[in-house]
Design a protein around this motif. Structure first.
Motif, short mmCIF file in Angstrom:
data_model
loop_
_atom_site.label_atom_id
_atom_site.label_comp_id
_atom_site.label_asym_id
_atom_site.label_seq_id
_atom_site.Cartn_x
_atom_site.Cartn_y
_atom_site.Cartn_z
N ALA A 26 0.86 -1.04 0.06
CA ALA A 26 -0.08 -0.02 0.03
C ALA A 26 0.83 1.07 0.00
N ALA A 27 1.96 1.33 0.72
CA ALA A 27 2.98 2.43 0.86
C ALA A 27 3.52 2.54 -0.65
N LEU A 28 3.82 1.41 -1.09
CA LEU A 28 4.61 1.57 -2.65
C LEU A 28 3.26 1.98 -3.55
N ARG A 29 2.04 1.69 -3.49
CA ARG A 29 0.97 2.33 -4.14
C ARG A 29 1.15 3.72 -3.82
N ASP A 30 0.94 4.21 -2.71
CA ASP A 30 0.80 5.77 -2.74
C ASP A 30 1.87 6.43 -3.01
N SER A 31 2.90 5.92 -3.00
CA SER A 31 4.20 6.81 -3.53
C SER A 31 4.39 6.54 -4.81
N LEU A 32 4.14 5.41 -5.60
CA LEU A 32 4.43 5.42 -7.09
C LEU A 32 3.12 5.23 -7.96
N HIS A 34 1.43 7.24 -9.44
CA HIS A 34 1.24 8.28 -10.49
C HIS A 34 1.75 7.83 -11.61
N LEU A 35 2.47 6.52 -11.51
CA LEU A 35 3.23 5.95 -12.58
C LEU A 35 2.21 4.93 -13.39
N ALA A 36 1.89 5.34 -14.64
CA ALA A 36 0.94 4.49 -15.55
C ALA A 36 1.73 3.30 -15.78
N VAL A 37 2.81 2.93 -15.65
CA VAL A 37 3.26 1.76 -16.04
C VAL A 37 3.20 0.77 -15.01
N VAL A 38 2.74 1.10 -13.84
CA VAL A 38 2.65 -0.17 -12.67
C VAL A 38 1.20 -0.17 -12.54
N ASP A 39 0.80 -1.61 -12.59
CA ASP A 39 -0.77 -2.02 -12.25
C ASP A 39 -0.80 -2.39 -10.82
N PHE A 40 -1.10 -1.78 -10.01
CA PHE A 40 -1.18 -1.85 -8.43
C PHE A 40 -2.30 -3.00 -8.40
N ALA A 41 -3.59 -2.67 -9.34
CA ALA A 41 -4.59 -3.55 -9.05
C ALA A 41 -4.31 -5.34 -9.01
N GLU A 42 -3.17 -5.40 -9.79
CA GLU A 42 -2.83 -6.77 -9.84
C GLU A 42 -1.57 -7.31 -8.79
N THR A 43 -1.56 -6.62 -7.64
CA THR A 43 -0.36 -6.75 -6.94
C THR A 43 -0.98 -7.90 -6.30
N ASN A 61 -13.28 -7.47 -5.76
CA ASN A 61 -14.68 -6.42 -5.65
C ASN A 61 -14.02 -5.30 -5.86
N ASP A 62 -12.80 -4.92 -5.73
CA ASP A 62 -12.28 -3.53 -5.71
C ASP A 62 -11.34 -3.44 -6.76
N PRO A 63 -11.66 -3.48 -8.08
CA PRO A 63 -10.79 -3.36 -9.04
C PRO A 63 -9.74 -2.00 -9.02
N ASP A 64 -10.09 -0.83 -8.23
CA ASP A 64 -9.36 0.26 -8.14
C ASP A 64 -8.58 0.17 -6.65
N PRO A 65 -7.24 -0.20 -6.69
CA PRO A 65 -6.52 -0.15 -5.51
C PRO A 65 -6.47 1.25 -4.86
N ALA A 66 -6.64 2.13 -5.41
CA ALA A 66 -6.40 3.35 -4.80
C ALA A 66 -7.33 3.68 -3.40
N GLY A 67 -8.63 3.26 -3.42
CA GLY A 67 -9.27 3.26 -2.31
C GLY A 67 -9.47 2.09 -1.57
N GLY A 68 -8.74 0.89 -2.13
CA GLY A 68 -8.98 -0.27 -1.66
C GLY A 68 -8.20 -0.44 -0.42
#
Length: 80
Positions: A26-32, A34-43, A61-68
């Motif tokens: 989650a910390a990596l998602r929060d800091s990175l 903004h990079l379109a090349v990283v697909d955090f939904a598949e972490t 059920n939460d395809p958008d990890p930004a709020g998951g």
């Protein structure tokens, strides 16, 4: 969508439990995020000795990890 293969970067850590690993993801998602090349939904997470047994960090059920909630938050809620 391109027919080119996508690549996964495996990043081993020294973390010793799944909750800490999920918080780190989650910390990596929060800091990175903004990079379109990283697909955090598949972490996914796996133990070093069981690389084929993976746990998704964000639920299906939460395809958008930004709020998951990461798996550690869901585990804590299930235990409480």
């Amino acid at each position: 969508m391109s027919d080119e293969p996508r690549w996964t970067i495996h990043l081993p850590t020294r973390l010793t439990n799944i909750e800490a690993a999920a918080r780190f993801a989650a910390a990596l998602r929060d800091s990175l995020g903004h990079l379109a090349v990283v697909d955090f939904a598949e972490t996914t997470l796996s133990a070093t000795d069981q690389p084929l047994l993976r746990t998704r960090v964000w639920g299906d059920n939460d395809p958008d990890p930004a709020g998951g909630d990461p798996v550690s938050d869901r585990t804590a809620q299930a235990d409480g």
